[in-house]
Design a protein around this motif. Structure first.
Motif, PDB file in Angstrom:
ATOM      1  N   LEU A  67     -13.451  -5.121   0.485  1.00 47.08           N
ATOM      2  CA  LEU A  67     -12.587  -4.219   1.102  1.00 47.08           C
ATOM      3  C   LEU A  67     -11.112  -5.043   0.884  1.00 47.08           C
ATOM      4  O   LEU A  67     -10.153  -4.078   1.216  1.00 47.08           O
ATOM      5  N   LEU A  68     -11.109  -6.261   0.696  1.00 47.32           N
ATOM      6  CA  LEU A  68      -9.702  -6.793   0.548  1.00 47.32           C
ATOM      7  C   LEU A  68      -9.130  -5.978  -0.616  1.00 47.32           C
ATOM      8  O   LEU A  68      -7.805  -5.654  -0.241  1.00 47.32           O
ATOM      9  N   PRO A  69      -9.655  -5.639  -1.624  1.00 51.64           N
ATOM     10  CA  PRO A  69      -8.776  -4.690  -2.567  1.00 51.64           C
ATOM     11  C   PRO A  69      -8.168  -3.291  -2.201  1.00 51.64           C
ATOM     12  O   PRO A  69      -7.205  -3.116  -2.397  1.00 51.64           O
ATOM     13  N   GLU A  70      -9.202  -2.805  -1.469  1.00 49.79           N
ATOM     14  CA  GLU A  70      -8.848  -1.354  -0.592  1.00 49.79           C
ATOM     15  C   GLU A  70      -7.676  -1.687   0.341  1.00 49.79           C
ATOM     16  O   GLU A  70      -6.759  -0.995   0.353  1.00 49.79           O
ATOM     17  N   LEU A  71      -7.873  -2.613   1.043  1.00 45.12           N
ATOM     18  CA  LEU A  71      -6.692  -2.965   2.059  1.00 45.12           C
ATOM     19  C   LEU A  71      -5.411  -3.280   1.343  1.00 45.12           C
ATOM     20  O   LEU A  71      -4.495  -2.805   1.689  1.00 45.12           O
ATOM     21  N   ASP A  72      -5.556  -4.238   0.241  1.00 50.43           N
ATOM     22  CA  ASP A  72      -4.193  -4.638  -0.661  1.00 50.43           C
ATOM     23  C   ASP A  72      -3.857  -3.133  -1.143  1.00 50.43           C
ATOM     24  O   ASP A  72      -2.685  -3.234  -1.255  1.00 50.43           O
ATOM     25  N   GLU A  73      -4.437  -2.461  -1.693  1.00 52.69           N
ATOM     26  CA  GLU A  73      -3.997  -1.071  -2.265  1.00 52.69           C
ATOM     27  C   GLU A  73      -3.180  -0.276  -1.389  1.00 52.69           C
ATOM     28  O   GLU A  73      -2.269   0.163  -1.648  1.00 52.69           O
ATOM     29  N   PHE A  74      -3.798   0.043  -0.079  1.00 52.82           N
ATOM     30  CA  PHE A  74      -3.352   0.648   0.985  1.00 52.82           C
ATOM     31  C   PHE A  74      -1.930   0.275   1.465  1.00 52.82           C
ATOM     32  O   PHE A  74      -1.072   0.796   1.507  1.00 52.82           O
ATOM     33  N   ILE A  75      -1.951  -1.166   1.596  1.00 56.72           N
ATOM     34  CA  ILE A  75      -0.630  -1.817   1.864  1.00 56.72           C
ATOM     35  C   ILE A  75       0.534  -1.679   0.859  1.00 56.72           C
ATOM     36  O   ILE A  75       1.621  -1.517   1.156  1.00 56.72           O
ATOM     37  N   HIS A  76       0.016  -1.712  -0.610  1.00 58.27           N
ATOM     38  CA  HIS A  76       0.961  -1.741  -1.550  1.00 58.27           C
ATOM     39  C   HIS A  76       1.460  -0.289  -1.707  1.00 58.27           C
ATOM     40  O   HIS A  76       2.422   0.001  -2.520  1.00 58.27           O
ATOM     41  N   THR A  77       0.860   0.785  -1.281  1.00 62.21           N
ATOM     42  CA  THR A  77       1.070   2.345  -1.420  1.00 62.21           C
ATOM     43  C   THR A  77       2.229   2.584  -0.264  1.00 62.21           C
ATOM     44  O   THR A  77       2.925   3.510  -0.462  1.00 62.21           O
ATOM     45  N   LEU A  78       2.429   1.776   0.597  1.00 67.28           N
ATOM     46  CA  LEU A  78       3.530   1.778   1.746  1.00 67.28           C
ATOM     47  C   LEU A  78       4.828   1.696   0.979  1.00 67.28           C
ATOM     48  O   LEU A  78       5.157   1.082   0.620  1.00 67.28           O
ATOM     49  N   SER A  79       5.664   2.539   1.657  1.00 63.46           N
ATOM     50  CA  SER A  79       7.007   2.151   1.229  1.00 63.46           C
ATOM     51  C   SER A  79       7.564   1.115   2.072  1.00 63.46           C
ATOM     52  O   SER A  79       6.891   0.726   3.036  1.00 63.46           O
ATOM     53  N   SER A  80       8.850   0.751   1.470  1.00 66.29           N
ATOM     54  CA  SER A  80       9.286  -0.434   2.433  1.00 66.29           C
ATOM     55  C   SER A  80       9.667  -0.162   3.881  1.00 66.29           C
ATOM     56  O   SER A  80       9.539  -0.886   4.754  1.00 66.29           O
ATOM     57  N   HIS A  81      10.201   1.143   3.951  1.00 68.20           N
ATOM     58  CA  HIS A  81      10.522   1.804   5.312  1.00 68.20           C
ATOM     59  C   HIS A  81       9.121   1.784   6.131  1.00 68.20           C
ATOM     60  O   HIS A  81       9.174   1.248   7.230  1.00 68.20           O
ATOM     61  N   ASP A  82       8.118   2.457   5.450  1.00 66.75           N
ATOM     62  CA  ASP A  82       7.022   2.343   6.236  1.00 66.75           C
ATOM     63  C   ASP A  82       6.183   1.045   6.763  1.00 66.75           C
ATOM     64  O   ASP A  82       5.901   0.862   7.800  1.00 66.75           O
ATOM     65  N   ALA A  83       6.351   0.043   5.638  1.00 65.28           N
ATOM     66  CA  ALA A  83       5.888  -1.256   5.967  1.00 65.28           C
ATOM     67  C   ALA A  83       6.555  -1.771   6.925  1.00 65.28           C
ATOM     68  O   ALA A  83       6.150  -2.659   8.004  1.00 65.28           O
ATOM     69  N   LEU A  84       7.825  -1.701   7.164  1.00 68.08           N
ATOM     70  CA  LEU A  84       8.604  -2.233   8.272  1.00 68.08           C
ATOM     71  C   LEU A  84       8.456  -1.846   9.529  1.00 68.08           C
ATOM     72  O   LEU A  84       8.336  -2.709  10.371  1.00 68.08           O
ATOM     73  N   GLN A  85       8.370  -0.407   9.674  1.00 66.92           N
ATOM     74  CA  GLN A  85       8.028   0.029  10.895  1.00 66.92           C
ATOM     75  C   GLN A  85       6.618  -0.417  11.237  1.00 66.92           C
ATOM     76  O   GLN A  85       6.479  -0.666  12.515  1.00 66.92           O
ATOM     77  N   ILE A  86       5.599  -0.258  10.356  1.00 67.34           N
ATOM     78  CA  ILE A  86       4.472  -0.929  10.797  1.00 67.34           C
ATOM     79  C   ILE A  86       4.361  -2.546  11.342  1.00 67.34           C
ATOM     80  O   ILE A  86       3.934  -2.987  12.391  1.00 67.34           O
ATOM     81  N   VAL A  87       5.286  -3.170  10.596  1.00 66.57           N
ATOM     82  CA  VAL A  87       5.443  -4.662  11.007  1.00 66.57           C
ATOM     83  C   VAL A  87       6.024  -4.788  12.491  1.00 66.57           C
ATOM     84  O   VAL A  87       5.578  -5.535  13.306  1.00 66.57           O
ATOM     85  N   ARG A  88       6.977  -3.778  12.611  1.00 61.33           N
ATOM     86  CA  ARG A  88       7.721  -3.707  13.982  1.00 61.33           C
ATOM     87  C   ARG A  88       6.709  -3.403  15.162  1.00 61.33           C
ATOM     88  O   ARG A  88       6.662  -3.933  16.434  1.00 61.33           O
ATOM     89  N   TYR A  89       5.909  -2.504  14.858  1.00 63.74           N
ATOM     90  CA  TYR A  89       4.788  -1.944  15.662  1.00 63.74           C
ATOM     91  C   TYR A  89       4.048  -2.881  16.089  1.00 63.74           C
ATOM     92  O   TYR A  89       3.573  -3.402  17.320  1.00 63.74           O
ATOM     93  N   ILE A  90       3.349  -3.752  15.066  1.00 67.45           N
ATOM     94  CA  ILE A  90       2.518  -4.820  15.382  1.00 67.45           C
ATOM     95  C   ILE A  90       3.254  -5.840  16.001  1.00 67.45           C
ATOM     96  O   ILE A  90       2.612  -6.359  16.868  1.00 67.45           O
ATOM     97  N   SER A  91       4.526  -6.325  15.671  1.00 69.74           N
ATOM     98  CA  SER A  91       5.157  -7.049  16.436  1.00 69.74           C
ATOM     99  C   SER A  91       5.275  -6.911  17.837  1.00 69.74           C
ATOM    100  O   SER A  91       5.161  -7.847  19.003  1.00 69.74           O
ATOM    101  N   HIS A  92       5.762  -5.520  18.312  1.00 75.83           N
ATOM    102  CA  HIS A  92       5.789  -5.195  19.560  1.00 75.83           C
ATOM    103  C   HIS A  92       4.395  -5.412  20.237  1.00 75.83           C
ATOM    104  O   HIS A  92       4.404  -5.810  21.485  1.00 75.83           O
ATOM    105  N   TYR A  93       3.497  -5.022  19.753  1.00 73.72           N
ATOM    106  CA  TYR A  93       1.874  -5.165  20.322  1.00 73.72           C
ATOM    107  C   TYR A  93       1.760  -6.397  20.680  1.00 73.72           C
ATOM    108  O   TYR A  93       1.116  -6.911  21.732  1.00 73.72           O
ATOM    109  N   LEU A  94       2.018  -7.330  19.606  1.00 72.14           N
ATOM    110  CA  LEU A  94       1.757  -8.954  19.876  1.00 72.14           C
ATOM    111  C   LEU A  94       2.650  -9.207  20.852  1.00 72.14           C
ATOM    112  O   LEU A  94       2.354 -10.071  21.762  1.00 72.14           O
TER     113      LEU A  94
END
Length: 125
Positions: A67-94
């Protein structure tokens, strides 16, 4: 967003106290609802977070090598904008999880009949 919110970011059964779990789950649901309504791409972001959640839950349970390659692949398909938004989402959640834990600590202390040394009541007395 699922009823469990984003609990996948926390260790499995991090506490035996159901009240804390419920508070964190509730705050995660509120965050998901707010982002879905407020953010222009909120639904897309929630979907991406759910995809990461699914992969992460499977990854933690077993089959890490598959599963690690699958997770890695999904994360690498995210645009920089989307990755930043997801990081913000998770940060707010934490951050909300930390608020819930602080509230739970106060609730536990006051439930036992103790007073808080640095409470507003003691400060103003």
């Amino acid at each position: 967003m699922s009823d469990t919110g984003l609990l996948f970011w926390l260790p499995a059964k991090h506490t035996s106290n159901q009240e804390l779990d419920n508070d964190i789950s509730r705050l995660g649901q509120y965050l998901a609802e707010a982002i879905d309504e407020i953010e222009p791409e909120g639904k897309k972001m929630s979907s991406q977070v759910q995809q990461i959640q699914k992969l992460t839950q499977n990854w933690k349970s077993s089959h890490m090598d598959k599963l690690l390659p699958e997770l890695d692949e999904f994360i690498h398909t995210l645009s920089s904008h989307d990755a930043l938004q997801i990081v913000r989402y998770i940060s707010h959640y934490l951050n909300l999880s930390n608020v819930a834990e602080q509230y739970h600590s106060v609730r536990s202390i006051t439930r036992e009949g103790q007073t808080l040394a640095y409470s507003i009541h003691n400060t103003m007395a």
